[in-house]
Each structure stands twice: as structure tokens, then as C-alpha cells.
Design an enzyme around this catalytic site. Structure first.
Site, PDB file in Angstrom:
ATOM      1  N   CYS A  63       0.854  -1.196   0.000  1.00  0.00           N
ATOM      2  CA  CYS A  63       0.000   0.000   0.000  1.00  0.00           C
ATOM      3  C   CYS A  63       0.889   1.245   0.000  1.00  0.00           C
ATOM      4  O   CYS A  63       1.617   1.474  -0.953  1.00  0.00           O
ATOM      5  CB  CYS A  63      -0.980  -0.050   1.170  1.00  0.00           C
ATOM      6  SG  CYS A  63      -2.243   1.234   1.088  1.00  0.00           S
ATOM      7  N   ASP A 110      -8.768  -3.692  -7.537  1.00  0.00           N
ATOM      8  CA  ASP A 110      -8.399  -2.601  -6.630  1.00  0.00           C
ATOM      9  C   ASP A 110      -8.954  -1.304  -7.206  1.00  0.00           C
ATOM     10  O   ASP A 110      -8.452  -0.804  -8.212  1.00  0.00           O
ATOM     11  CB  ASP A 110      -6.886  -2.528  -6.489  1.00  0.00           C
ATOM     12  CG  ASP A 110      -6.424  -1.530  -5.440  1.00  0.00           C
ATOM     13  OD1 ASP A 110      -7.176  -0.589  -5.116  1.00  0.00           O
ATOM     14  OD2 ASP A 110      -5.299  -1.697  -4.949  1.00  0.00           O
ATOM     15  N   HIS A 142      -7.552  -4.620  -3.334  1.00  0.00           N
ATOM     16  CA  HIS A 142      -6.467  -3.998  -2.582  1.00  0.00           C
ATOM     17  C   HIS A 142      -6.183  -4.838  -1.338  1.00  0.00           C
ATOM     18  O   HIS A 142      -7.080  -5.397  -0.735  1.00  0.00           O
ATOM     19  CB  HIS A 142      -6.869  -2.568  -2.188  1.00  0.00           C
ATOM     20  CG  HIS A 142      -5.740  -1.782  -1.635  1.00  0.00           C
ATOM     21  ND1 HIS A 142      -4.782  -1.215  -2.439  1.00  0.00           N
ATOM     22  CD2 HIS A 142      -5.406  -1.479  -0.361  1.00  0.00           C
ATOM     23  CE1 HIS A 142      -3.909  -0.578  -1.683  1.00  0.00           C
ATOM     24  NE2 HIS A 142      -4.249  -0.731  -0.419  1.00  0.00           N
TER      25      HIS A 142
END
Length: 168
Positions: A63, A110, A142
Site C-alpha cells: 500500500c 483494486d 487492494h
């Protein structure tokens, strides 16, 4: 789905009022990407590893850490490999500074990080003679490797980790 304004607004509504502004500020920091201080910390960590005899170093991130991994590569960090997992690419990038190979892992579902800019950055690296591979897991979202979240995808997690270990 932090890139969808309606979902952000809805999520903020459920927070106690005193937390809304700090959370919005934190989200702004995360969305801004890597900071000079963060990159300096990565450089210092790599230097410390080298001083302790590390022959090869890799930068991996998830991330926001994935964004740091990309940015460290473009920053010219002294590493042999970079492995971003679902991180954004920096807007300002210079492929000539990248010193190591890059392998990225992304979820096709995502909604916060579109795959097109990721694949374009990898293509730019390859055009500059760098090694860059991007894997997209079509059914994953994600944070698909995080087994504590509802977006965990065991198939994508297993395959991405196997690929990462082979890459390293």
C-alpha cells in the site's frame, strides 16, 4: 475504496466528529506519497544493511509502502530489487536512476489504484533497459495479501508470494 469520494464521505460520517479532521489529514498524507524524510529513512536502512555486510538488498512495501518502494527505486536507492504491492507510482520519475529490478503485484479489482499507470511505469522502465515485471491478479482487490482484511485473496496471496520469493 479510498479513491471513491462518495465512499470516503460515507466512511467519515460514521466516525466520531473529533476524528474526522485528523483522519482526513492522514488520508491526505497517505495519498501524497513518499516524503523526503521517508526516502532518507530507506536510504539509511540500506546503508546500515550494507555496513553490516549485506551483499544484496531489496525494498518491499505494501500500500503506502508500495508507493515508497516505487519512489525509492526512482530516487536511485542502492538496492538490487524493488517489490511494490498495491502501491501508487510517483508522478515525477526518472527511469535512469533506477538501480535494481522491479516486480510489482496488483489486484485487478483494486478500485483505489488503477493498473494502467502501473503498467505504463513498468513499460517506461523496460524501455530504459531496466528489468520490470508487473503481475495483476484479476480477482483480487487492494490488500489481497493481508489475511486480516476482508479483501484477503488466498490464491493471489499464495501465487504473489511464490513469485516474490523466486524474484528475490
Amino acid at each position: 475504496e479510498r479513491a471513491v469520494p462518495e465512499k470516503i464521505a460515507k466512511a467519515l460520517e460514521v466516525l466520531p466528529a473529533e476524528f474526522r479532521e485528523p483522519v482526513q489529514k492522514l488520508m491526505g498524507i497517505v495519498m501524497r506519497g513518499a516524503t523526503p524524510e521517508g526516502l532518507a529513512a530507506i536510504d539509511a536502512a540500506i546503508a546500515q544493511l550494507r555496513q553490516q555486510g549485506a551483499k544484496k538488498v531489496a525494498v518491499i512495501g505494501f500500500c503506502m509502502g508500495g508507493a515508497y518502494s516505487w519512489t525509492a527505486a526512482y530516487h536511485g536507492a542502492d538496492a538490487e530489487a524493488f517489490a511494490p504491492f498495491y502501491g501508487r507510482v510517483p508522478e515525477n520519475r526518472d527511469a535512469s536512476k533506477v538501480r535494481g529490478a522491479l516486480e510489482g503485484h496488483y489486484g485487478g479489482q483494486d478500485h483505489g489504484i488503477p493498473v494502467e499507470p502501473i503498467e505504463a511505469a513498468a513499460a517506461e522502465l523496460r524501455a530504459a533497459g531496466k528489468e520490470a515485471t508487473i503481475f495483476v491478479y484479476p480477482d483480487a482487490g487492494h490488500a489481497f495479501l493481508n489475511d486480516t482484511r476482508d479483501t484477503f485473496n488466498p490464491d493471489a496471496a499464495k501465487l504473489s508470494w511464490e513469485r516474490l520469493l523466486k524474484f528475490f
